[in-house]
Write an enzyme that holds these catalytic residues in place. Sequence first.
Site, PDB file in Angstrom:
ATOM      1  N   GLY A  34       0.804  -1.200   0.000  1.00  0.00           N
ATOM      2  CA  GLY A  34       0.000   0.000   0.000  1.00  0.00           C
ATOM      3  C   GLY A  34       0.841   1.256   0.000  1.00  0.00           C
ATOM      4  N   SER A  35       0.289   2.319  -0.575  1.00  0.00           N
ATOM      5  CA  SER A  35       0.951   3.615  -0.536  1.00  0.00           C
ATOM      6  C   SER A  35       0.796   4.222   0.858  1.00  0.00           C
ATOM      7  CB  SER A  35       0.342   4.532  -1.592  1.00  0.00           C
ATOM      8  OG  SER A  35       0.556   4.035  -2.886  1.00  0.00           O
ATOM      9  N   GLY A  36       1.529   5.319   1.086  1.00  0.00           N
ATOM     10  CA  GLY A  36       1.498   5.960   2.396  1.00  0.00           C
ATOM     11  C   GLY A  36       2.694   5.625   3.253  1.00  0.00           C
ATOM     12  N   HIS A  37       3.534   4.696   2.773  1.00  0.00           N
ATOM     13  CA  HIS A  37       4.723   4.276   3.527  1.00  0.00           C
ATOM     14  C   HIS A  37       6.011   4.817   2.904  1.00  0.00           C
ATOM     15  CE1 HIS A  37       2.223   1.629   5.853  1.00  0.00           C
ATOM     16  NE2 HIS A  37       1.837   0.969   4.779  1.00  0.00           N
ATOM     17  N   ASP A  54      -2.042  -8.771   0.543  1.00  0.00           N
ATOM     18  CA  ASP A  54      -0.833  -9.052  -0.228  1.00  0.00           C
ATOM     19  C   ASP A  54      -0.667 -10.551  -0.448  1.00  0.00           C
ATOM     20  OD1 ASP A  54      -0.148  -6.334  -0.351  1.00  0.00           O
ATOM     21  OD2 ASP A  54       0.861  -6.433   1.577  1.00  0.00           O
ATOM     22  N   HIS A  69       0.072   0.461  10.128  1.00  0.00           N
ATOM     23  CA  HIS A  69      -1.236   1.002   9.752  1.00  0.00           C
ATOM     24  C   HIS A  69      -2.025   1.416  10.989  1.00  0.00           C
ATOM     25  CE1 HIS A  69      -0.220  -2.103   6.613  1.00  0.00           C
ATOM     26  NE2 HIS A  69      -0.239  -0.980   5.919  1.00  0.00           N
TER      27      HIS A  69
END
Length: 330
Positions: A55-58, A111, A220
Amino acid sequence: MQRFLNNPDNLVDETVAGFVKAHRDLVHISPENPRVVVSNFAPRAGRVGIVTGGGSGHEPAFIGYTGRNLVDAVAVGEIFSSPTAKSFADAIKAADGGAGVAVLYGNYAGDNMNVKMAARMVAKEGIEVATVVANDDVCSAPPSERDRRRGVAGEIFMWKIGGAKAATGATLSEVQAAAQKAIDACRSVGVGLGPCTLPAVGHPNFQIEPGTMEVGIGHHGEPGTRVESLRTANEVADDMLKIVMDDHALPAGTEVAVLVSGLGATPVNELYVLYDRIETGLAAMGMKVHKAFVGNYFTSLEMVGATLTVMALDDDLKALLDMDCASPAL
């Protein structure tokens, strides 16, 4: 919420577009899929390909580790969400040089499901896939259930070792074994001091009350093992190190690599304060730090906090860790 946004629904695509423009010497977007970032050095004929995704945001994970002697292609998901099976499959195809592809990713349900689907999809095209699932987050499950542990910043060492092993011309099974050895040698823990906000939601997705901290928090915002009053940096560093090293149980004299990553909103000087104490603690345990990484390596939007990862080294892992590489993040 005050953020640099246009339409929150376009944030991931705009992030990827800006990232690729800024690092065009190293990466490009796959012409087959705008949610796949590919190394300019891939595919490499006769070499094992390295793929990851998440996921994006990392950021800089995951896309920031695309480059030379590192990750060959990355599947990009929405904020805190798994990439699709198609994106993983397209990343695998982009990285395939004819010797198979190792997919190295974190232990999250989406994932796991989508990588397995992608492997079946590319098998029809004759591409062999091997996987390694990162599970370095000590607080997410007990040692007896390590297969349930989350993958966190230890993934960076897994990518580094896997990419370096592939660069030596190793076989797919040898690359898989090296990456597995790397993540098996990693233990990580996170401490959160403040929550993060998903842009499309506009408010924090969990709470950490002022004056408190959450030990064992996930990337998260997954619950940690305890919430307690905020302590001094030295006390927090000591606690993080104890959690990691108690699980490691390494003999004195072991050489280690250490990674201290901010979670997005922690000033870098505070990360160095933590590292100063951590290295002092490791020395007191008889450990020798071979290499240290301090900075924003694996974040969580604007979460306040930090993670600690310690990887035990032997001569083989040291050589692969030290191999030259080039990527936006490493």
